[in-house]
Design a protein around this motif. Structure first.
Motif, PDB file in Angstrom:
ATOM      1  N   ASP A 178       0.809  -1.247   0.180  1.00 44.85           N
ATOM      2  CA  ASP A 178      -0.094  -0.247  -0.082  1.00 44.85           C
ATOM      3  C   ASP A 178       0.894   1.321  -0.063  1.00 44.85           C
ATOM      4  OD1 ASP A 178      -1.992   1.953   0.372  1.00 44.85           O
ATOM      5  OD2 ASP A 178      -2.873   1.001   2.308  1.00 44.85           O
ATOM      6  N   ARG A 179       0.963   2.090  -1.221  1.00 44.89           N
ATOM      7  CA  ARG A 179       1.967   2.901  -1.278  1.00 44.89           C
ATOM      8  C   ARG A 179       1.513   4.113  -0.442  1.00 44.89           C
ATOM      9  NH1 ARG A 179       1.971   5.048  -6.605  1.00 44.89           N
ATOM     10  NH2 ARG A 179       3.815   6.155  -5.948  1.00 44.89           N
ATOM     11  N   LEU A 180       0.152   4.169  -0.406  1.00 42.39           N
ATOM     12  CA  LEU A 180      -0.478   5.506   0.579  1.00 42.39           C
ATOM     13  C   LEU A 180       0.050   5.280   1.899  1.00 42.39           C
ATOM     14  CD1 LEU A 180      -1.996   7.821   0.685  1.00 42.39           C
ATOM     15  CD2 LEU A 180      -4.240   6.542   0.825  1.00 42.39           C
ATOM     16  N   LEU A 181      -0.288   4.251   2.364  1.00 42.21           N
ATOM     17  CA  LEU A 181       0.180   3.910   3.916  1.00 42.21           C
ATOM     18  C   LEU A 181       1.597   3.900   3.962  1.00 42.21           C
ATOM     19  CD1 LEU A 181      -1.191   3.325   6.402  1.00 42.21           C
ATOM     20  CD2 LEU A 181      -1.327   0.876   5.853  1.00 42.21           C
ATOM     21  N   GLN A 182       2.217   3.616   3.080  1.00 42.26           N
ATOM     22  CA  GLN A 182       3.898   3.564   3.261  1.00 42.26           C
ATOM     23  C   GLN A 182       4.235   5.025   3.350  1.00 42.26           C
ATOM     24  OE1 GLN A 182       5.929   0.794   3.521  1.00 42.26           O
ATOM     25  NE2 GLN A 182       7.299   2.436   4.314  1.00 42.26           N
ATOM     26  N   PHE A 183       3.585   5.759   2.503  1.00 37.54           N
ATOM     27  CA  PHE A 183       3.937   7.493   2.535  1.00 37.54           C
ATOM     28  C   PHE A 183       3.527   7.865   3.852  1.00 37.54           C
ATOM     29  CE2 PHE A 183       2.151  11.477   2.162  1.00 37.54           C
ATOM     30  CZ  PHE A 183       3.302  12.341   1.613  1.00 37.54           C
ATOM     31  N   LEU A 184       2.414   7.673   4.361  1.00 39.52           N
ATOM     32  CA  LEU A 184       2.136   8.164   5.761  1.00 39.52           C
ATOM     33  C   LEU A 184       3.019   7.750   6.576  1.00 39.52           C
ATOM     34  CD1 LEU A 184      -1.907   7.692   5.485  1.00 39.52           C
ATOM     35  CD2 LEU A 184      -0.298  10.002   5.296  1.00 39.52           C
ATOM     36  N   VAL A 185       3.416   6.407   6.693  1.00 38.72           N
ATOM     37  CA  VAL A 185       4.228   5.750   7.525  1.00 38.72           C
ATOM     38  C   VAL A 185       5.595   6.385   7.473  1.00 38.72           C
ATOM     39  CG1 VAL A 185       5.894   3.628   8.338  1.00 38.72           C
ATOM     40  CG2 VAL A 185       3.371   3.579   7.796  1.00 38.72           C
ATOM     41  N   ASP A 186       6.413   6.823   6.443  1.00 36.59           N
ATOM     42  CA  ASP A 186       7.663   7.610   6.166  1.00 36.59           C
ATOM     43  C   ASP A 186       7.387   8.765   6.575  1.00 36.59           C
ATOM     44  OD1 ASP A 186       8.574   4.984   5.130  1.00 36.59           O
ATOM     45  OD2 ASP A 186       8.069   5.553   3.000  1.00 36.59           O
ATOM     46  N   SER A 187       6.491   9.478   6.398  1.00 35.88           N
ATOM     47  CA  SER A 187       5.966  11.063   6.710  1.00 35.88           C
ATOM     48  C   SER A 187       6.015  10.890   8.320  1.00 35.88           C
ATOM     49  CB  SER A 187       4.941  11.468   6.231  1.00 35.88           C
ATOM     50  OG  SER A 187       4.728  11.395   4.634  1.00 35.88           O
ATOM     51  N   SER A 188       5.407   9.820   8.928  1.00 31.79           N
ATOM     52  CA  SER A 188       5.470   9.875  10.538  1.00 31.79           C
ATOM     53  C   SER A 188       6.814   9.575  11.047  1.00 31.79           C
ATOM     54  CB  SER A 188       4.368   9.010  10.792  1.00 31.79           C
ATOM     55  OG  SER A 188       4.399   8.838  12.285  1.00 31.79           O
ATOM     56  N   ALA A 189       7.650   8.798  10.301  1.00 34.52           N
ATOM     57  CA  ALA A 189       8.989   8.539  10.812  1.00 34.52           C
ATOM     58  C   ALA A 189       9.821   9.865  10.554  1.00 34.52           C
ATOM     59  CB  ALA A 189       9.662   7.539  10.079  1.00 34.52           C
ATOM     60  N   ASP A 190       9.683  10.737   9.291  1.00 34.19           N
ATOM     61  CA  ASP A 190      10.227  11.714   9.517  1.00 34.19           C
ATOM     62  C   ASP A 190      10.100  12.719  10.386  1.00 34.19           C
ATOM     63  OD1 ASP A 190      11.585  10.414   7.433  1.00 34.19           O
ATOM     64  OD2 ASP A 190      10.307  11.407   5.738  1.00 34.19           O
ATOM     65  N   SER A 191       8.701  12.712  10.616  1.00 34.67           N
ATOM     66  CA  SER A 191       8.191  13.895  11.668  1.00 34.67           C
ATOM     67  C   SER A 191       8.692  13.955  13.093  1.00 34.67           C
ATOM     68  CB  SER A 191       6.902  14.188  11.804  1.00 34.67           C
ATOM     69  OG  SER A 191       6.079  12.937  11.928  1.00 34.67           O
ATOM     70  N   GLU A 192       9.047  12.570  13.360  1.00 39.16           N
ATOM     71  CA  GLU A 192       9.333  12.007  14.810  1.00 39.16           C
ATOM     72  C   GLU A 192      10.969  12.372  14.943  1.00 39.16           C
ATOM     73  OE1 GLU A 192       8.245   8.234  15.526  1.00 39.16           O
ATOM     74  OE2 GLU A 192       6.138   8.402  15.340  1.00 39.16           O
ATOM     75  N   GLU A 193      11.738  12.774  13.907  1.00 40.78           N
ATOM     76  CA  GLU A 193      13.295  13.091  14.087  1.00 40.78           C
ATOM     77  C   GLU A 193      13.496  14.382  14.460  1.00 40.78           C
ATOM     78  OE1 GLU A 193      14.911  11.934  10.428  1.00 40.78           O
ATOM     79  OE2 GLU A 193      14.492   9.776  10.330  1.00 40.78           O
TER      80      GLU A 193
END
Length: 560
Positions: A79-94
């Motif tokens: 799921d590319r959409l969910l993968q994008f949200l996961v990556d964005s969430s990971a970036d925002s946590e740094e």
């Protein structure tokens, strides 16, 4: 690692109670790692689904829906959409460091950070004001840090050119080279990035509204189903209690009716046995008398001369004729079959309990045939059955059923009464059927109209959730009460005709019973004549050789 396989209902129940994070896998309860999308639109980690596929099909651990998987991995697509949200969430946590002053911003302060898409560098709020005020930075694209544009989405991977157009036909972004390589027909479906973004937001808002409406309807349906489950549980308890209560009353009624039936059988047995014994005693006393007179005749013929025969023979013949003409009961006066109609009696006993239409007894002219046993009943089709009238089962019912018992309608009720009229029989019952059919069809039409109105109101109330005027309900209720009065009046009018028709039916039954008895007697007489003729034929065949032999001897002895 993946958790255990959930049962569908258990998973739905747990999912409803828990406040699940949209980026956490429901199996391993960890942030998604390579999330995969099933056909039922449930997402799970690739590692959680690995090894679960069988014959190219994968069953959803949450709802049980089967999804078709292709390829050798045995996994659905990522799921590319969910993968994008996961990556964005990971970036925002740094933690983010400002490129100008090297200031680190904590996770709680990310809203105060900016990002220059032109420079590709993060900026804090003070540096944004100080460093990008100059005219040389006027065309730089500065956005919030959460809305920064990644390189993978900024440039075309094929031509390394920035995206400037969007194809509504292929749903993909285009650079200048991609736009030039397209055919003329496809270029008509291309718009600029900003316009595509605005249109996409509008369509997404519409889709979100539709999903919210579905969410609201789903919650209402869940509440309704929970209430229905509770109602089903309560209804099952009430039904079990009613079944046990009815079964107990049925046992009591059947036990009482069993005792009454056994008494009736014993009474019939004693009565028939007494009648047969009396007839047997009469015939047993008649047989010696006949034997004595036969011996007397034989002795008189062998010892009396002509004068004595003429003097006493006619007295003997007259005595024998009188003996033959006496009313001797040679045939049984009744059958040996004992019939209590226990099936019908048990059914009649249960009719008040099972809310069935009880049968009405019609007493025939044959009179009683035993204690508790009345005459015969005419059933549909000309069949007869004896009816056992036993006290102890009172009739209960409303105003329309307080009169004589009404039999359950037979198949003739479902045949139009026009059949009776088509036969050309102008009888009182045919005239009654003609009038009844007209009134019944009128009442049936009125009732059907009320049914349609009630169904429409029920549909508006449950499906459309629309308000119903009280006047409409009052009007329908008033019409229903009026129809009840009309039906009760018509029922009373039909019930008043019962006595008239019962007299006709009783006469018809008596005539048919007499004709049946005469018919059976005729058949019996013919069979008896046939048996006598058969005996004469046998005797004739037996004595024929002796007659021929005597005739030949006589021919030889006679003088020629």
């Amino acid at each position: 690692m993946a958790g255990g396989i959930f049962s569908p209902l258990g998973s739905c129940s747990e999912l409803e109670k828990a406040n699940c994070h949209p980026l956490v896998c429901l199996l391993c309860h960890e942030p998604y790692q390579h999330p995969c999308l099933l056909d039922c639109y449930h997402n799970f980690c690739a590692s959680c689904l690995r090894g679960r596929a069988s014959d190219g099909r994968l069953r959803c651990p949450l709802c049980g829906h089967l999804s078709v998987v292709r390829g050798g991995t045995g996994l659905p697509p990522v799921d590319r959409l969910l993968q994008f949200l996961v990556d964005s969430s990971a970036d925002s946590e740094e933690d983010v460091q400002c490129a100008n002053c090297d200031r680190r911003c904590a996770k709680a302060e990310l809203d105060t950070m900016y990002f220059c898409n032109t420079c590709g560098q993060p900026l804090c709020a003070p540096c944004r004001e100080e460093t990008h005020r100059a005219k040389m930075f006027a065309r730089h694209e500065i956005v919030s840090l959460s809305k920064r544009t990644k390189d993978i989405h900024k440039k075309c991977p094929l031509h390394e050119e920035p995206y400037i157009m969007f194809s509504t036909e292929k749903k993909s972004m285009l650079c200048i080279n991609c736009f030039r390589d397209m055919q003329g027909e496809s270029r008509a479906h291309c718009i600029d990035i900003e316009t595509a973004y605005m249109q996409g937001c509008q369509r997404l808002d519409q889709a979100v509204m539709a999903v919210k409406e579905l969410q609201t309807s789903t919650r209402e349906a869940i509440v309704l189903l929970k209430a229905m489950i509770e109602e089903v549980r309560n209804s099952a308890s009430e039904e079990e209690a009613a079944i046990n209560s009815l079964f107990g009353r049925m046992q009591e009624q059947l036990s009482e009716r069993k005792k009454t039936l056994l008494k009736a059988v014993q009474s019939q047995h004693e009565e028939k046995e007494k009648a047969f014994k009396e007839q047997l005693a009469h015939l047993a006393s008649l047989l010696p008398t006949l034997q004595v007179h036969l011996v007397t005749c034989s002795a008189f013929l062998s010892s009396a001369n002509k004068a004595e025969f003429l003097d006493l023979g006619y007295q003997l013949m007259e005595r024998l004729q009188r003996i033959v003409k006496l009313p001797h009961r040679l045939r049984p006066a009744q059958t040996s079959k004992i019939n209590s109609e226990y099936r019908a009696e048990f059914a009649r006993c249960l009719e008040p309990l099972l809310m069935l239409s009880p049968r009405r007894s019609v007493v025939g002219s044959a009179g009683g045939i035993g204690p508790g046993i009345t005459g015969t009943n005419m059933l549909p089709g000309g069949q007869c059955s004896k009816t056992l009238m036993v006290p102890g089962c009172p009739d209960t019912g409303d105003k329309m059923s307080t009169g004589p018992m009404v039999r359950k309608p037979t198949m003739h009720r479902y045949i139009s009464t026009k059949v009776l009229l088509a036969e050309g029989r102008e009888t009182p019952f045919a005239e009654h059927c003609r009038n009844y059919e007209n009134t019944y069809r009128m009442l049936q039409t009125e009732i059907q109209g009320l049914k349609d109105q009630v169904q429409e109101l029920h549909r508006d109330l449950t499906k459309h959730h629309s308000l119903i005027k009280t006047e409409i309900m009052s009007e329908i209720l008033q019409k229903s009460l009026q129809m009840d009065v009309q039906i009760a009046a018509h029922y009373s009018a039909v019930e008043m005709m019962r006595s008239v028709f019962e007299e006709v039916w009783e006469e018809t039954y008596q005539r048919v019973a007499n004709e049946q008895e005469i018919y059976e007697a005729q058949l019996h007489d013919l069979l008896q004549l046939r048996q006598e003729n058969s005996c004469l034929t046998t005797i004739t065949k037996q004595i024929a050789p002796y007659v021929r032999s005597i005739a030949k001897v006589k021919e030889r002895l006679e003088p020629r």
